[in-house]
Design an enzyme around this catalytic site. Sequence first.
Site, mmCIF file in Angstrom:
data_model
loop_
_atom_site.group_PDB
_atom_site.id
_atom_site.type_symbol
_atom_site.label_atom_id
_atom_site.label_comp_id
_atom_site.label_asym_id
_atom_site.label_seq_id
_atom_site.Cartn_x
_atom_site.Cartn_y
_atom_site.Cartn_z
ATOM 1 N N HIS A 11 -10.862 -2.723 1.966
ATOM 2 C CA HIS A 11 -11.173 -1.414 1.368
ATOM 3 C C HIS A 11 -12.050 -1.495 0.117
ATOM 4 O O HIS A 11 -11.893 -0.719 -0.838
ATOM 5 C CB HIS A 11 -9.888 -0.644 1.050
ATOM 6 C CG HIS A 11 -10.089 0.844 1.091
ATOM 7 N ND1 HIS A 11 -9.109 1.754 0.749
ATOM 8 C CD2 HIS A 11 -11.176 1.586 1.449
ATOM 9 C CE1 HIS A 11 -9.566 2.975 0.880
ATOM 10 N NE2 HIS A 11 -10.828 2.898 1.301
ATOM 11 N N ASP A 37 0.827 -1.206 0.000
ATOM 12 C CA ASP A 37 0.000 0.000 0.000
ATOM 13 C C ASP A 37 0.864 1.260 0.000
ATOM 14 O O ASP A 37 1.654 1.476 0.921
ATOM 15 C CB ASP A 37 -0.881 -0.023 1.261
ATOM 16 C CG ASP A 37 -2.105 0.863 1.136
ATOM 17 O OD1 ASP A 37 -2.090 1.771 0.291
ATOM 18 O OD2 ASP A 37 -3.069 0.654 1.886
ATOM 19 N N ASP A 38 0.741 2.054 -1.043
ATOM 20 C CA ASP A 38 1.421 3.356 -1.143
ATOM 21 C C ASP A 38 2.942 3.243 -1.268
ATOM 22 O O ASP A 38 3.655 4.195 -0.936
ATOM 23 C CB ASP A 38 1.083 4.250 0.052
ATOM 24 C CG ASP A 38 -0.320 4.824 -0.004
ATOM 25 O OD1 ASP A 38 -1.098 4.405 -0.881
ATOM 26 O OD2 ASP A 38 -0.651 5.677 0.840
ATOM 27 N N LYS A 53 -5.699 -5.643 4.176
ATOM 28 C CA LYS A 53 -6.622 -4.525 3.951
ATOM 29 C C LYS A 53 -7.621 -4.833 2.831
ATOM 30 O O LYS A 53 -7.231 -5.128 1.706
ATOM 31 C CB LYS A 53 -5.799 -3.275 3.608
ATOM 32 C CG LYS A 53 -6.601 -2.066 3.185
ATOM 33 C CD LYS A 53 -5.658 -0.890 2.943
ATOM 34 C CE LYS A 53 -6.356 0.250 2.230
ATOM 35 N NZ LYS A 53 -5.453 1.406 2.012
ATOM 36 N N ASN A 112 -0.698 1.670 -5.795
ATOM 37 C CA ASN A 112 -0.676 2.986 -6.439
ATOM 38 C C ASN A 112 0.683 3.614 -6.191
ATOM 39 O O ASN A 112 1.542 3.042 -5.509
ATOM 40 C CB ASN A 112 -1.803 3.893 -5.920
ATOM 41 C CG ASN A 112 -1.954 3.925 -4.428
ATOM 42 O OD1 ASN A 112 -2.958 3.477 -3.876
ATOM 43 N ND2 ASN A 112 -0.950 4.419 -3.724
ATOM 44 N N CYS A 122 -6.359 3.628 -3.684
ATOM 45 C CA CYS A 122 -6.567 2.293 -3.111
ATOM 46 C C CYS A 122 -7.727 1.500 -3.707
ATOM 47 O O CYS A 122 -7.535 0.430 -4.293
ATOM 48 C CB CYS A 122 -6.773 2.420 -1.605
ATOM 49 S SG CYS A 122 -5.381 3.173 -0.733
ATOM 50 N N HIS A 138 1.297 2.451 3.978
ATOM 51 C CA HIS A 138 0.351 3.570 4.103
ATOM 52 C C HIS A 138 0.547 4.255 5.455
ATOM 53 O O HIS A 138 1.015 3.650 6.414
ATOM 54 C CB HIS A 138 -1.076 3.012 3.997
ATOM 55 C CG HIS A 138 -2.133 4.035 3.731
ATOM 56 N ND1 HIS A 138 -2.519 4.981 4.647
ATOM 57 C CD2 HIS A 138 -2.919 4.232 2.634
ATOM 58 C CE1 HIS A 138 -3.485 5.719 4.141
ATOM 59 N NE2 HIS A 138 -3.741 5.300 2.911
#
Length: 573
Positions: A152, A58-59, A150, A301, A96, A242
């Site tokens: 989401h 994530d990120d 996660k 992302n 996300c 994240h």
Amino acid sequence: MAVYALTGFSLVSLLSFGYLSWDWMKPSLVADVATDPMEKPLPPTFTRPPHIIFILTDDQGYHDVGYHGSDIQTPTLDRLAAEGVKLENYYIQPICTPSRSQLITGRYQIHTGLQHSIIRPRQPNCLPLNQVTLPQKLQEAGYSTHMVGKWHLGFYKKECLPTRRGFDTFLGSLTGNVDYYTYDNCDGPGVCGYDLHEGEDVAWDQSGKYSTFLYAQRVSKILASHSPKEPIFIYVAFQAVHTPLQSPKEYIYLYRSMGNVARRKYAAMVTCMDEAVKNITWALKKYGYYDNSVIVFSTDNGGQTFSGGSNWPLRGRKGTYWEGGVRGIGFVHSPLIKRKRRTSWALVHITDWYPTLVRLARGNLSNVQGLDGYDVWPAISEGKESPRTEILHNIDPLYNHAKYGSLEDGFGIWNTAVQASIRVGEWKLLTGDPGYSDWIPPQTLTNFPGSWWNLERLTDGPRKSVWLFNITADPYERYDLSEQRPDVVRTLLMRLVHYNRTAIPVRYPAENPRAHPDFNGGAWGPWASEEDGEDWEGGREPLKSRNKKKKCKICKLRSFFRKLNTRLMSNRI
């Protein structure tokens, strides 16, 4: 005409550091084998369906892996990628929910109604229930399916939960942003709740465990309790890296020389995640899965540059349609790959994993219509050409329209005020407001807003709403060719028109007060009843901000339910 200004660094000095020395035009180390684009790929010749481990971070910024020249230590990722196939023409979505929805459905977000923003905790919204998900197709093929991390993708009703969308087991968070130790998430002042779930229950007893380690330990436990003779699919969606920037101290110590505090913490989180991947790989070998396994690694992302991430030398950041927002880190590691230890420049998008993995599992895709993904396993394993020639990055009709865009600027066929982006062949087109557009070097010097804030800024002029780049020759998006090549602009606008005709209405309902964790025992979770329809939106009045006294009440509620859960568990024992 574009004007470039570089503050603090000269472009020459950056080149001397090697930041821009990568050869984006270099072909695969093993030449592609020409294939008929109309030829349907043959099923893989495995003796048994492979075990599939899909790891999503994530990120994590494009620059933030060792083999992209980073100062962050990622020895496990570097080794796995070097021994497998690096995907250097790999695309994801800029935020996300869109990436996760396209992975799970194999469809562009315009075809699921999730083309705007993310699914927020208080929205009565989730991945459309009429979509057959990737884990559901793998279950049909005889796989045991598990998710860790996660979600989401919405949770307002129980039908939206991972265990109702194809996963046999689930341990993780439902929202998009939780504390790494306490698993608390606040969706605005006073709207706070606990978010760690085991199956469809709140996992109060896991509070205090660092999520990256907790998730890796759960994967090991799943592998230990399963038979390697039966196929298994594990989707590991790390919360890392994240925000909030949290890491065990021993990892931060490794980067004590980094002047920028955010970058230091972020680097520690990346290395910690790398070690978690090492532990997962070790478990695959220990319990007898590795020799018949496929490990896919992907970011969701681009990196958030103001929170320690770096996408250098790409333009832009998370949340934008510049390359820094949508070009991802990706690789495949597997003993089953026919042509290993190479770099692939085949065009691959996150939607492609759905048909690719279902075919690897010998599943049935004949009854799945309208997929936007392609089976890219021959391109990955054998070095063949990718069947994909274009990518719709997105069309978002709800995003703030560009001030100076117009139908006239779009040749009368497209309103260039609308945020959209598409790649066709070597060309990439952006319209509307693509998002923050600077190039930001790695933030390793001092604390913000100190001297590390050295970036290269582009001034496009006040009336810009269309950009065109030859993304193969110009991967850093420095030379806008929209005025020189209006013919290409028009062609790509026609492709946007084509896709827009297939789009379904945007699903972005108002927030509902019933979602407040106060009404769910202090935790985030489903709040709509079984009778509520899929498109039910409920009340539209947003919650008013709560004061500190209300926050304290939430803390008391959490404490009460944790104590109650402990007593119940004690009685069971």
